[in-house]
Scaffold this active site. Structure first.
Site, mmCIF file in Angstrom:
data_model
loop_
_atom_site.group_PDB
_atom_site.id
_atom_site.type_symbol
_atom_site.label_atom_id
_atom_site.label_comp_id
_atom_site.label_asym_id
_atom_site.label_seq_id
_atom_site.Cartn_x
_atom_site.Cartn_y
_atom_site.Cartn_z
ATOM 1 N N ASP A 1 21.745 -2.993 23.755
ATOM 2 C CA ASP A 1 22.786 -2.989 24.449
ATOM 3 C C ASP A 1 22.430 -2.701 26.172
ATOM 4 O OD1 ASP A 1 25.742 -2.649 25.391
ATOM 5 O OD2 ASP A 1 25.307 -0.718 25.084
ATOM 6 N N ASP B 1 24.656 -0.978 29.209
ATOM 7 C CA ASP B 1 25.293 0.038 30.049
ATOM 8 C C ASP B 1 25.181 1.389 28.986
ATOM 9 O OD1 ASP B 1 26.453 1.742 31.945
ATOM 10 O OD2 ASP B 1 27.797 0.103 32.275
#
Length: 320
Positions: free
Chosen positions: A46, A48
């Site tokens: 992932d 952020d």
């Protein structure tokens, strides 16, 4: 002797699986170790809260990713951020000092939304969009015209003055996702009105309720816009295409040739990232540099509990 060896290996495999299951049920995932790094060929990250926060790389991450690449690990970035296209995400990562990133290594929920519509609803030619530039870009790449960009910053009076919906402009679908700039009442009102007609496909880019956003407190994320349109239109989306959707995981796995036993999913949210990886059978690791904490593991459902937990991605690279 060979049968005994095979039986012994099988017993070890069963024991390892039972231990992993116990770890998940105990809600006490271990930190990553050298054995984990040896077993994996690819790491799905992932972005952020894992690689960066807003526009700043998390300390030690560029060096950690370089070390993983040097060790022969394939790296893929999968984000629920609908404001990013694959190309813009690759450029952002490069600007943050992360070397060697290609567009092919980047997958976004904006891309997933465009792929969903082009595959499941090939007759869609024009979509009303709540979202950022990356979503517009990905829709255009599959020959779907995105509409709604001119409706930014419009209140109720401006909505009345504009004449409401564009009756002369046929809208075939509605797509809702994150829009941190220019989001307004008129944009959401129009999206909801179009979505109220159930003949139009209604797609949400992701279910995230919060994201770090570079702030000291968690901020509303794209899932909030999806919920707004859904509530006002009195219907659920036909699909929410981002993590943790299994079809999205299968698409990423097929795109990159990822295998369950040799792939690790790393994220900062139990209910999206970890559920995404667990759902397809990848190994999973929660990092505590973003949204979720150990307290969230304790209250997560079984599919949302990670196999491993670490403070940062740098802890993973330290196991090399």
């Amino acid at each position: 002797a060979m049968q005994r060896a095979a039986a012994g290996a099988a017993a070890v495999g069963v024991a390892a699986a039972l231990y992993a299951l116990w770890r998940r049920k105990s809600r006490d995932p271990p930190p990553p170790d050298a054995a984990l790094l040896i077993s994996i060929e690819a790491v799905v990250f992932d972005c952020d809260g894992v690689i960066y926060k807003n526009a700043v790389a998390i300390p030690g991450i560029p060096e950690a990713l370089s070390a993983l690449r040097a060790a022969g690990k394939r790296i893929i970035f999968v984000t629920n951020a609908a404001s990013a296209s694959r190309a813009s995400l690759a450029k952002k990562l490069a600007k943050l000092g992360i070397a060697g990133v290609t567009e092919k290594e980047c997958v976004t929920s904006a891309w997933a939304a465009a792929q969903y519509l082009s595959t499941h609803h090939p007759n869609v030619k024009r979509a009303y969009v709540v979202g950022g530039g990356g979503l517009f870009d990905e829709l255009q790449l599959v020959n779907i015209e995105p509409v709604g960009g001119s409706d930014n910053d419009m209140g109720l009076e401006a909505l009345h003055a504009s004449g409401g919906l564009e009756a002369s402009l046929p809208i075939d679908a509605v797509v809702a996702g994150m829009q941190p700039e220019g989001l307004c009442y008129a944009r959401l009102a129009k999206a909801s009105a179009y979505a109220r007609d159930r003949k139009r496909p209604f797609v949400g880019t992701n279910p995230d309720n919060t994201w770090p956003g570079g702030a000291t407190e968690l901020l509303p994320a794209g899932g909030c816009n999806v919920k707004y349109v859904s509530f006002a239109a009195d219907r659920e989306p036909d699909a929410i295409v981002g993590k943790p959707r299994l079809e999205f995981a299968q698409l990423v796995a097929q795109l990159h040739g990822l295998k369950p036993g040799t792939t690790l999913m790393v994220g900062d949210r139990c209910n999206t990232d970890i559920a995404f990886g667990n759902g397809i059978g990848w190994k999973t690791m929660l990092v505590l540099s973003g949204c979720h904490s150990r307290a969230d593991i304790a209250k997560a459902s079984s599919v949302e509990v990670p196999d491993y937990v670490a403070d940062s991605v740098a802890d993973l690279a330290a196991c090399l």
